[in-house]
Design a protein around this motif. Structure first.
Motif, PDB file in Angstrom:
ATOM      1  N   ALA A 189      36.451 117.261  68.903  1.00 46.29           N
ATOM      2  CA  ALA A 189      35.532 116.140  68.247  1.00 46.29           C
ATOM      3  C   ALA A 189      35.902 115.964  66.566  1.00 46.29           C
ATOM      4  N   VAL A 190      35.821 117.021  65.894  1.00 47.93           N
ATOM      5  CA  VAL A 190      36.246 116.979  64.584  1.00 47.93           C
ATOM      6  C   VAL A 190      37.514 116.397  64.341  1.00 47.93           C
ATOM      7  N   PHE A 191      38.584 116.937  65.074  1.00 51.05           N
ATOM      8  CA  PHE A 191      40.069 116.483  64.816  1.00 51.05           C
ATOM      9  C   PHE A 191      39.917 114.903  65.281  1.00 51.05           C
ATOM     10  N   TRP A 192      39.233 114.452  66.219  1.00 51.68           N
ATOM     11  CA  TRP A 192      39.090 112.998  66.486  1.00 51.68           C
ATOM     12  C   TRP A 192      38.600 112.488  65.483  1.00 51.68           C
ATOM     13  N   ALA A 193      37.527 112.745  64.789  1.00 54.63           N
ATOM     14  CA  ALA A 193      36.848 111.999  63.754  1.00 54.63           C
ATOM     15  C   ALA A 193      37.513 111.867  62.719  1.00 54.63           C
TER      16      ALA A 193
END
Length: 405
Positions: A189-193
């Motif tokens: 999710a951090v990578f997506w963010a």
């Protein structure tokens, strides 16, 4: 009193508390949370006996705690919390955990669950409660603020991890595996963010900021609900999901719509500190077992003992491992700020009561010590900082946003 009557009473207390804090603040600054909890005690069963909450108010209180932890997660700035300072903060918290568990086991004759509850509670830092004090004094910016953010963030996040592993009610190996899986999903999710958002995303945020659509606020609430649901699905404490949601929200908003992020955060804070968070602290006061504290000699002795242990367990490792470029007074102030504890102490003692590991008197003594720490330690730290000769920057946000803490 009926459910609706109790909710009206709680919101009346939520209105009275900042008035009292403002009035008394002319002579001595007292954190708002103290008035909320104390007034909750007054209307609770041990004093006036006019407030008795039910399942609906319990849900609102749980949401308030989640919102408090979410906003604490949002305050973490990855650009400053890293490197040697972050390593020192992690080692300081791990040292506190070992020290806290060791003292708890020694004092409780090896009672495992009780020792885990007390030892974990002693390692927490009330970052969400301390931040507005730091912001108002101008100490949040500069070197001291950077160090405080690092140590405080680990002091808030570390106990949540410990709660998951030690107090989750399942096998530690299974809890570790579930935590690793949650971390992997969160990393994704951090990578997506961190990926650039399409232009339409920022445009929709800007165009709906002052309309009934409120796209950004709804998106943030979706992130929070998703992370809470994810942590629940993995069998982990939902506070872990709330903290992760705060981290993700900062990354998304500052990456996609930096010019609107402050305004969006203001709206979320208004929702949290205007309604949900006060409900949590007032219900904490209603649930506070004043009779167990006042009528039990052991509980009264435990309160100052726990207060001292906050300084010994959490404070001493912070002082010892603080960066060497901080002076003695600043290191002492850092120790006091990090020894301030309350929200997570309430959450951890609630788990201890639910599992029968703590008596009502022990829980009241722990929470009472947390309340005293919020009242005393930041005031002492402010005095030390004021006399240290450190450069103080003016607050960068309007005062009305910090008063809600």
């Amino acid at each position: 009193m009926s459910q609706s009557g109790t909710l009206i009473l709680i919101m009346a207390v939520a209105v009275i508390a900042p008035l009292l804090a403002y009035g008394l603040g002319r002579w001595i600054p007292v954190p708002l949370v103290i008035f909320e909890i104390v007034l909750g005690i007054v209307i609770g069963p041990d004093v006036l006996g006019v407030a008795h909450h039910d399942a609906t108010i319990n849900v609102l209180s749980d949401l308030g705690l989640s919102m408090l932890i979410f906003l604490a997660g949002y305050e973490i700035e990855f650009a400053t919390v890293r490197g040697d300072t972050l390593r020192r903060s992690v080692w300081a918290w791990l040292a506190a955990l070992v020290l806290g568990l060791g003292i708890a086991f020694a004092l409780n004759g090896g009672a495992v669950t009780k020792s885990f509850v007390i030892g974990t509670a002693l390692t927490s830092t009330a970052l969400g409660t301390v931040l507005p004090i730091l912001r108002d004094s101008g100490d949040l910016k500069g070197r001291f603020g950077t160090v405080m953010m690092a140590f405080g963030a680990v002091g808030e996040f570390g106990p949540i991890i410990a709660m998951t592993l030690l107090l989750g009610g399942s096998d530690p190996g299974r809890s570790t595996a579930l935590l690793a899986a949650f971390a992997a999903v969160t990393a994704g999710a951090v990578f997506w963010a961190l990926r650039p958002r399409p232009p339409w995303f920022a445009n929709v945020i800007a165009k709906t900021l002052h309309s009934s659509a409120q796209f950004a606020v709804r998106f943030v609430m979706l992130l929070l609900a998703a992370m809470l649901g994810l942590s629940y699905a993995f069998g982990l404490d939902t506070l872990l999901g709330a903290f992760a949601a705060g981290l993700l929200t900062r990354l998304v908003l500052q990456g996609a719509a930096p010019e609107s992020s402050e305004l969006v955060l203001g709206k979320i804070e208004a929702m949290g500190f205007g309604f949900l968070v006060p409900v949590f602290f007032i219900v904490t006061g209603i649930d506070f077992d004043l009779n167990a504290l006042l009528h039990g000699g052991r509980a009264l002795i435990l309160l100052p003992a726990f207060l001292l242990l906050f300084l010994v367990v959490r404070g001493l490792p912070v002082y010892a491992l603080a960066p060497h470029d901080l002076g003695r007074r600043d290191r002492t102030a850092l120790m006091l700020y990090n020894s301030t504890a309350l929200p997570l102490v309430v959450a951890i003692t609630t788990i201890g009561l639910d599992e029968g590991a703590l008596t009502a008197g022990e829980a009241a003594a722990l929470v009472g010590a947390g309340m005293v720490s919020v009242l005393v330690f930041p005031l002492l730290a402010l005095r030390l900082r004021a006399g240290s000769g450190s450069e103080v920057n003016p607050p960068t946000r309007p005062m009305h946003r910090t008063e809600s803490w």
